[in-house]
Design a protein around this motif. Structure first.
Motif, PDB file in Angstrom:
ATOM      1  N   SER A  23      -4.906 118.113  52.751  1.00 60.84           N
ATOM      2  CA  SER A  23      -4.432 117.249  51.664  1.00 60.84           C
ATOM      3  C   SER A  23      -3.601 116.084  52.187  1.00 60.84           C
ATOM      4  O   SER A  23      -3.648 114.991  51.635  1.00 60.84           O
ATOM      5  CB  SER A  23      -3.639 118.056  50.647  1.00 60.84           C
ATOM      6  N   TRP A  27      -4.580 112.301  51.477  1.00 56.84           N
ATOM      7  CA  TRP A  27      -3.618 111.417  50.810  1.00 56.84           C
ATOM      8  C   TRP A  27      -3.494 110.109  51.591  1.00 56.84           C
ATOM      9  O   TRP A  27      -3.487 109.030  51.013  1.00 56.84           O
ATOM     10  CB  TRP A  27      -2.265 112.112  50.696  1.00 56.84           C
ATOM     11  N   LYS A  30      -6.562 108.039  50.992  1.00 56.90           N
ATOM     12  CA  LYS A  30      -6.524 107.422  49.669  1.00 56.90           C
ATOM     13  C   LYS A  30      -5.606 106.205  49.664  1.00 56.90           C
ATOM     14  O   LYS A  30      -5.916 105.191  49.029  1.00 56.90           O
ATOM     15  CB  LYS A  30      -6.044 108.422  48.617  1.00 56.90           C
ATOM     16  N   ARG A  44       3.232 111.471  45.796  1.00 56.56           N
ATOM     17  CA  ARG A  44       2.283 112.586  45.754  1.00 56.56           C
ATOM     18  C   ARG A  44       2.701 113.604  44.692  1.00 56.56           C
ATOM     19  O   ARG A  44       1.886 114.082  43.911  1.00 56.56           O
ATOM     20  CB  ARG A  44       2.206 113.261  47.115  1.00 56.56           C
ATOM     21  N   THR A  47       2.170 112.165  41.249  1.00 59.97           N
ATOM     22  CA  THR A  47       0.738 112.111  40.958  1.00 59.97           C
ATOM     23  C   THR A  47       0.233 113.455  40.450  1.00 59.97           C
ATOM     24  O   THR A  47      -0.558 113.518  39.503  1.00 59.97           O
ATOM     25  CB  THR A  47      -0.058 111.675  42.209  1.00 59.97           C
ATOM     26  N   LYS A  48       0.711 114.545  41.051  1.00 63.10           N
ATOM     27  CA  LYS A  48       0.314 115.874  40.588  1.00 63.10           C
ATOM     28  C   LYS A  48       0.815 116.129  39.175  1.00 63.10           C
ATOM     29  O   LYS A  48       0.097 116.688  38.334  1.00 63.10           O
ATOM     30  CB  LYS A  48       0.848 116.948  41.538  1.00 63.10           C
ATOM     31  N   CYS A  51      -1.330 114.090  36.748  1.00 63.45           N
ATOM     32  CA  CYS A  51      -2.636 114.723  36.528  1.00 63.45           C
ATOM     33  C   CYS A  51      -2.516 115.936  35.613  1.00 63.45           C
ATOM     34  O   CYS A  51      -3.373 116.170  34.761  1.00 63.45           O
ATOM     35  CB  CYS A  51      -3.265 115.118  37.858  1.00 63.45           C
ATOM     36  N   VAL A 111      -2.026 105.577  40.534  1.00 66.40           N
ATOM     37  CA  VAL A 111      -2.299 106.734  41.371  1.00 66.40           C
ATOM     38  C   VAL A 111      -3.336 106.279  42.402  1.00 66.40           C
ATOM     39  O   VAL A 111      -4.067 105.328  42.161  1.00 66.40           O
ATOM     40  CB  VAL A 111      -2.796 107.946  40.552  1.00 66.40           C
ATOM     41  N   SER A 113      -6.258 107.186  43.533  1.00 65.49           N
ATOM     42  CA  SER A 113      -7.710 107.259  43.444  1.00 65.49           C
ATOM     43  C   SER A 113      -8.184 107.470  42.016  1.00 65.49           C
ATOM     44  O   SER A 113      -7.528 108.140  41.222  1.00 65.49           O
ATOM     45  CB  SER A 113      -8.199 108.418  44.313  1.00 65.49           C
ATOM     46  N   GLU A 115     -10.693 109.238  41.343  1.00 63.35           N
ATOM     47  CA  GLU A 115     -11.086 110.640  41.273  1.00 63.35           C
ATOM     48  C   GLU A 115      -9.935 111.522  40.805  1.00 63.35           C
ATOM     49  O   GLU A 115     -10.151 112.561  40.187  1.00 63.35           O
ATOM     50  CB  GLU A 115     -11.614 111.125  42.631  1.00 63.35           C
ATOM     51  N   ASP A 116      -8.688 111.138  41.110  1.00 58.53           N
ATOM     52  CA  ASP A 116      -7.533 111.897  40.635  1.00 58.53           C
ATOM     53  C   ASP A 116      -7.491 111.895  39.111  1.00 58.53           C
ATOM     54  O   ASP A 116      -7.292 112.933  38.480  1.00 58.53           O
ATOM     55  CB  ASP A 116      -6.229 111.303  41.179  1.00 58.53           C
ATOM     56  N   SER A 119     -10.739 113.788  37.702  1.00 61.55           N
ATOM     57  CA  SER A 119     -10.711 115.247  37.777  1.00 61.55           C
ATOM     58  C   SER A 119      -9.798 115.838  36.702  1.00 61.55           C
ATOM     59  O   SER A 119     -10.084 116.906  36.163  1.00 61.55           O
ATOM     60  CB  SER A 119     -10.266 115.702  39.163  1.00 61.55           C
TER      61      SER A 119
END
Length: 155
Positions: A23, A27, A30, A44, A47-48, A51, A111, A113, A115-116, A119
């Motif tokens: 990861s 990161w 990205k 990071r 960002t979590k 999401c 963020v 990406s 994709e983040d 997803s």
């Protein structure tokens, strides 16, 4: 048929442990793919949390997805958190939106990406999403909102 599913689950679990080890590298990759206007950038950890908030809001249908819908909601006076993907090219697609968010007084951040965001939404990718407040995830929403407001804005 059942045996194949169990084997598939085991291989997915192995992939998850491998993903946690890689990861940090992913990161960094990205961050290298980000465009020039991607500021303020969420850390990071933030960002979590973002999401997680998107996933909960999407479950209650309190998300606005896509550039057209978010732009329309911002201009009509909608309130919420605006999250941009930082790896979009060309940047002209959404370069006007941070100014619109600032004019409307909405907190926003980037963020690394698409994709983040995708997803969290259950899609393949998404450029921009607005998360609206709801009582069921109000604590998480308020925590993310205050963290986004503390991020330094670009000059």
């Amino acid at each position: 048929m059942g045996k194949e599913k169990k084997e598939k689950r085991k291989s997915e679990n192995l992939d998850d442990t491998q993903n946690s080890q890689d990861s940090k590298e992913s990161w960094e990759q990205k961050l290298q793919n980000m465009n020039a206007i991607s500021k303020p950038l969420a850390s990071r950890k933030l960002t979590k949390k973002i999401c997680k908030t998107i996933k909960k809001a999407n479950g209650f249908k309190h998300t606005v997805k896509g550039i057209r819908e978010v732009q329309k909601t911002v201009r009509k006076g909608g309130k919420g958190l605006v999250i941009f993907a930082g790896d979009i090219s060309p940047i002209d697609v959404y370069s006007h939106m941070p100014v619109a968010c600032e004019d409307a007084g909405l907190p926003y951040c980037y963020v690394p990406s698409r994709e983040d965001i995708g997803s969290a939404l259950g899609k393949s990718g998404c450029i921009i999403v607005m998360v609206k407040r709801h009582d069921d995830y109000a604590d998480l929403y308020d925590e993310v909102s205050s963290a986004m407001k503390e991020l330094p804005l670009p000059l």
